[in-house]
Write a protein that holds these residues in place. Structure first.
Motif, short mmCIF file in Angstrom:
data_model
loop_
_atom_site.label_atom_id
_atom_site.label_comp_id
_atom_site.label_asym_id
_atom_site.label_seq_id
_atom_site.Cartn_x
_atom_site.Cartn_y
_atom_site.Cartn_z
N GLU A 47 86.36 -32.42 61.50
CA GLU A 47 84.90 -32.93 60.98
C GLU A 47 84.47 -33.69 62.07
N ALA A 48 85.19 -34.66 62.52
CA ALA A 48 84.61 -35.85 63.28
C ALA A 48 84.08 -35.00 64.69
N LEU B 142 82.43 -36.25 53.57
CA LEU B 142 82.51 -36.84 52.28
C LEU B 142 82.94 -35.89 50.99
N PRO B 143 83.68 -36.39 50.20
CA PRO B 143 84.14 -35.35 49.20
C PRO B 143 82.71 -35.22 48.30
N THR B 144 82.93 -33.68 47.91
CA THR B 144 81.80 -33.10 47.03
C THR B 144 82.21 -31.97 46.42
N SER B 145 81.40 -31.22 45.57
CA SER B 145 81.68 -30.05 44.96
C SER B 145 80.86 -28.98 45.26
N ALA B 146 81.23 -28.08 45.49
CA ALA B 146 80.36 -26.75 46.21
C ALA B 146 80.49 -25.44 45.66
N VAL B 147 79.59 -24.59 45.66
CA VAL B 147 79.62 -23.15 45.33
C VAL B 147 79.38 -22.25 46.49
N SER C 85 73.95 -39.68 45.24
CA SER C 85 73.35 -40.52 46.24
C SER C 85 73.78 -41.78 45.90
N ASP C 86 73.93 -42.38 44.59
CA ASP C 86 74.24 -43.55 44.29
C ASP C 86 75.81 -43.80 43.78
N GLY C 87 76.48 -42.80 43.98
CA GLY C 87 77.84 -42.87 43.98
C GLY C 87 78.26 -43.03 42.53
N SER C 88 77.31 -42.69 41.66
CA SER C 88 77.72 -42.67 40.00
C SER C 88 78.45 -41.68 39.83
N MET C 89 78.70 -40.66 40.44
CA MET C 89 79.20 -39.08 40.27
C MET C 89 80.50 -39.15 41.14
N GLY C 90 81.60 -38.93 40.76
CA GLY C 90 82.72 -38.61 41.60
C GLY C 90 82.77 -37.12 41.77
N PRO C 91 83.87 -36.45 42.51
CA PRO C 91 83.77 -35.05 42.64
C PRO C 91 84.14 -34.11 41.41
N ILE C 92 85.00 -34.89 40.55
CA ILE C 92 85.23 -34.33 39.45
C ILE C 92 83.86 -34.26 38.43
#
Length: 853
Positions: free
Chosen positions: A594-595, A284-289, A145-152
């Motif tokens: 997505e849009a 928005l970019p994320t990581s998922a399972v 939520s604070d943008g401190s972690m990117g997708p990797i």
């Protein structure tokens, strides 16, 4: 039998209480599902061959594994996909009833036999064997939520702290990671290698030798002298841990002291292990399972367990990190079962009111009201004993059975009341006389109904899997109804009913009097109508025959389907770009999809995947899972079928890709979409070109058929490929070994997994690959150099040629034969069986050697 319980009512109560207690416990233990388990259990074998083409991995990996799997106990069929990204997936489906645990052990044992024949790169990556269904139960994603972690960084956290925990949840067959953990990435510069007179193989060898675990032993270890006073382990820092330490790896040293280090020829960073799959949450970019079930798992229980595990893990998340479950297919199962339970309760209440209206005696009404729940609870106990589940069909069977359950008890109560009112006998004597008259009728009625439903339990195939539980639930309820009618119902009649005077009749005044007079008048009119019909029997027989004829015509003309389509609360959108399209083009199309979906009023959340789709894996593929808003806030224009139609209308205007939205089928284990899948097989060894020609011819014929619609190829089309032709004579004359050529290409283009390094308590991979800018153009291949036997670096351009060709990015096999899949739907007015028969008829017109299934 009835007399025994009339004289011993407490014993009847005890038996009924025991059945109720066991049934109540069974309800808490029974698994909950939408439908019975009918899909054959499957074992999925996954192999990775970095840098290999679809044809290479099909020949060197997939075909070997398929050949060895033949003969496995209970094997039904085998289907495989080999992808151009080096991934191979072999799905072995076993016959219904096969123990999936034993099947997995059998598959693993067979893989061990041919493990030595697999390429070294495949053995190094590891061959995975999992029990899992093909569809996804749910997706969970982590966001910062604070943008401190990117997708990797998010992917690395999932790999360390989340995915292994999810895999341990009971019922989870496989947890597919749509993201990546970190890896030590060594990006070599081919030009600098040449400048320092080095090859990529020498870089890999240096990294492997200088980043190694050292088993150094101990100082003063036994045996030792008697005067030895100290014993201590010797620790050697053999493994490296940071990019700086890897940069210090010595590639070459000169007598004068000059050295060439890894950082001189490569850029080293803590990057991503893989880059082929990406996830996006709400754009928005994320990581998922993605969570997949085991073949025998319960969807609802597994989904609840996964949610509970995520809630437990969330307590230890770093600040700003949150999890989301944007897609959960088990919600529809829960809602469906709740609705059926609600219908069951409503049916019991309605039956009570109707009985009270006709019996007009609260005590008499209470007897069937007590007996029915006991019989239902006994049915639940039987379901648990047979390994059934609480599903739509078993609950439907119990709802239908309520009428039968009430009939048995009503027959007992009504006959007892009749004897009491006509003969003035007390309840106990009236019950004895009544049971003597109707016991045979009750048993006979139950046997007849059982004979009607029990054949359904012996249906074979998927139909048998669907209706077997329905049939046996009905039969169990009827058996318990008969037992209660012969035990508890007469005992209650003898103890609860009050004596009445002979000649007693129903009320003639008040609401009941009004109902009785109206019912009597209706019965009189009905008798009069029947008398008139009997007097004109010929005319009414003709009318009846006409009705039967109309029923027959309608039955023949009505279209058939396996199960009706339902609004399950989610949709799936498949995205397929032209062959050879890059992930950047795919991402632009995905943004358009997505849009539209994010702005749709019926859609709640979406999660999108690039590099993965129904058709296969690749840079030109994508998939979007959209969860719809709750059913109670959507109208008919926002049903899943309506939203899918609206979406397809919009997506048809996207020119750069084929995009279509599907409503998932009722039974997800049997496929990802509705319609049929037809497989063409090359059984004559004709080659891929002939198989492709046959497929295209079949598509032309299907397009002209009135029985079929939307027939289309399923899978990735052939794509332009760069063929590197090696002149073996020139290579040999230059002293270049073919194995060295292979190592150079694999390292530069496909990446080489060298070994592992410790990173914050977890061993992660060391990957060596050429810089992206040095492997973008065909000319870059010629600039790669190989060490010759004479010690000189020889460019690939000296003994290779380059040409563009069309080649497969996906190789499919079905039961060992090269195959191509074709999917489609049935035209209005025709059944699925008719559509499959039409496809078989058209396929029989193809050239010899082409088979189909």
């Amino acid at each position: 039998m009835a007399t025994f319980f009339i004289d011993r009512p407490v014993f009847a109560w005890v038996i009924a209480a025991l059945i109720a207690v066991i049934g109540g416990i069974a309800i808490t233990q029974l698994p909950i599902a939408q439908y019975p388990l009918i899909a054959p259990p499957s074992i999925v074998v996954t192999a990775t061959y970095p840098g290999a083409t679809a044809a290479v991995i099909d020949q060197s990996v997939t075909s070997l594994i398929e050949q060895e799997l033949n003969g496995a106990q209970g094997l039904y069929y085998v289907e495989s996909q080999s992808q151009a990204n080096g991934q191979a997936q072999i799905t072995a489906s076993f016959r219904p009833g096969t123990n999936p645990d034993l099947a997995q052990v059998d598959v693993q044992n067979r893989l061990k036999r041919i493990e030595s024949r697999l390429p070294q790169a495949v053995r190094q990556q590891g061959v995975q064997v999992n029990k899992a269904t093909s569809n996804f139960l749910l997706f969970t994603s982590l966001s910062s939520s604070d943008g401190s972690m990117g997708p990797i960084a998010l992917g690395d956290y999932i790999a360390r702290n989340v995915i292994e925990e999810i895999k341990r949840v009971p019922g989870v067959g496989q947890a597919t990671f749509f993201g990546t953990e970190r890896a030590m990435r060594v990006w070599i510069d081919p030009a600098k290698l040449v400048g320092f007179d080095l090859s990529s193989s020498e870089v890999v060898a240096a990294v492997a030798s200088q980043n190694a675990q050292v088993a150094s032993g101990a100082l003063g270890d036994l045996p030792s002298p008697d005067d030895q006073q100290v014993a201590a382990s010797v620790v050697v820092s053999g493994q490296l841990g940071t990019p700086e330490e890897f940069g210090d790896i010595v590639l070459r040293s000169h007598p004068g002291g000059a050295t060439v280090r890894l950082r001189d020829v490569a850029r080293i960073e803590l990057g991503a292990q893989v880059y082929d799959r990406r996830a996006r949450l709400g754009g928005l970019p994320t990581s998922a399972v993605g969570v997949q079930l085991t073949p025998t798992a319960n969807a609802l229980a597994t989904a609840k367990a996964v949610r509970a595990k995520l809630e437990e893990l969330a307590k230890f998340f770093p600040p700003g990190l949150t999890y989301t479950i944007p897609y959960d297919s088990s919600k529809f199962v829960e809602i469906s079962i709740q609705e059926v339970f609600k219908t069951l309760i409503e049916a019991v209440i309605l039956v009570f009111l109707v009985m009270y209206l006709f019996l007009q005696n609260l005590r008499a009404t209470l007897i069937p009201t007590i007996v029915v729940p006991v019989a239902l609870l006994g049915s639940f106990a039987t379901m648990l004993a047979f390994g059934f589940s609480i599903n739509v069909l078993t609950m439907f069977g119990l709802v239908l059975a309520i009428g039968v359950l009430v009939d048995d008890a009503i027959v007992v109560v009504e006959n007892v009341e009749r004897i009491m009112s006509e003969e003035g006998l007390p309840p106990r004597e009236a019950t004895r006389k009544a049971m003597g008259q109707i016991t045979g009728a009750i048993v006979g009625m139950s046997l007849v109904l059982t004979a009607v439903f029990i054949p359904m339990a012996f249906f074979s195939g998927a139909v048998g899997g669907i209706y077997r539980q329905f049939s046996l639930a009905m039969i169990a309820s009827m058996v318990f109804s008969t037992i209660m009618a012969l035990t508890l119902a007469p005992a209650l009649c003898a103890t609860l009913l009050k004596p009445v005077q002979a000649g007693h009749h129903h009320a003639k005044r008040g609401p009941f009097g009004w109902f009785n007079r109206g019912f009597a008048a209706t019965a009189t009119r009905y008798q009069t109508l029947v008398g008139r019909m009997v007097a004109r029997s010929g005319r009414y027989v003709a009318i009846y025959a006409g009705i039967l004829l109309c029923v027959g015509v309608l039955y023949v003309r009505l279209p058939t389907s396996f199960l009706p389509m339902e609004d399950q609360g989610f949709l799936i959108t498949n995205i397929q770009l032209p062959p050879g399209a890059s992930v950047h083009r795919t991402s632009r199309v995905l943004e358009q999809v997505e849009a539209y979906l994010v702005g749709h009023p019926a859609i709640d959340q979406i999660i999108a995947i690039t590099g993965f789709s129904f058709s296969g894996s690749g840079q030109n593929a994508g998939l979007v899972f959209a969860s719809l808003k709750s059913w109670n806030v959507r109208d008919a224009s926002q049903s899943s079928l309506a939203v899918a139609a609206q979406s397809n209308g919009v997506f048809s205007r996207i020119r750069d890709a084929s995009v279509f939205t599907v409503n998932p089928p009722p039974i997800r284990e049997l496929g990802n979409a509705t319609g049929f899948v037809f497989r063409l097989q090359d059984r004559g060894g004709l080659g891929r070109a002939e198989l492709l020609t046959a497929r295209n011819r079949l598509l032309e014929l299907a397009a002209q058929s009135p029985v079929l619609k939307g027939v289309r190829p399923e899978g990735l089309e052939d794509t332009p490929q760069l063929e590197l032709t090696i002149d073996r004579a020139k290579a040999s004359a230059l002293g270049v070994a073919f194995s060295d050529i292979n190592d150079t290409l694999s390292t530069a283009l496909g990446s080489t997994y060298v070994n592992d390094f410790p990173n914050r308590g977890r061993l992660q991979r060391v990957m060596v690959q050429a810089e992206a800018s040095d492997r973008m153009q065909p000319e870059d291949l010629g600039e790669l150099h190989v060490r010759s036997a004479h010690g000189a670096l020889v460019p690939l351009s000296a003994f290779t040629g380059i040409a563009w060709i069309d080649g497969p990015v996906q190789a499919i096999r079905y039961n060992g034969y090269p195959a191509m899949r074709i999917s489609g739907d049935t035209a209005a007015g025709f059944s699925t069986g008719e559509a499959m028969a039409e496809m078989e008829r058209l396929a029989s017109q193809l050239q010899p050697g082409i088979g189909y299934e």
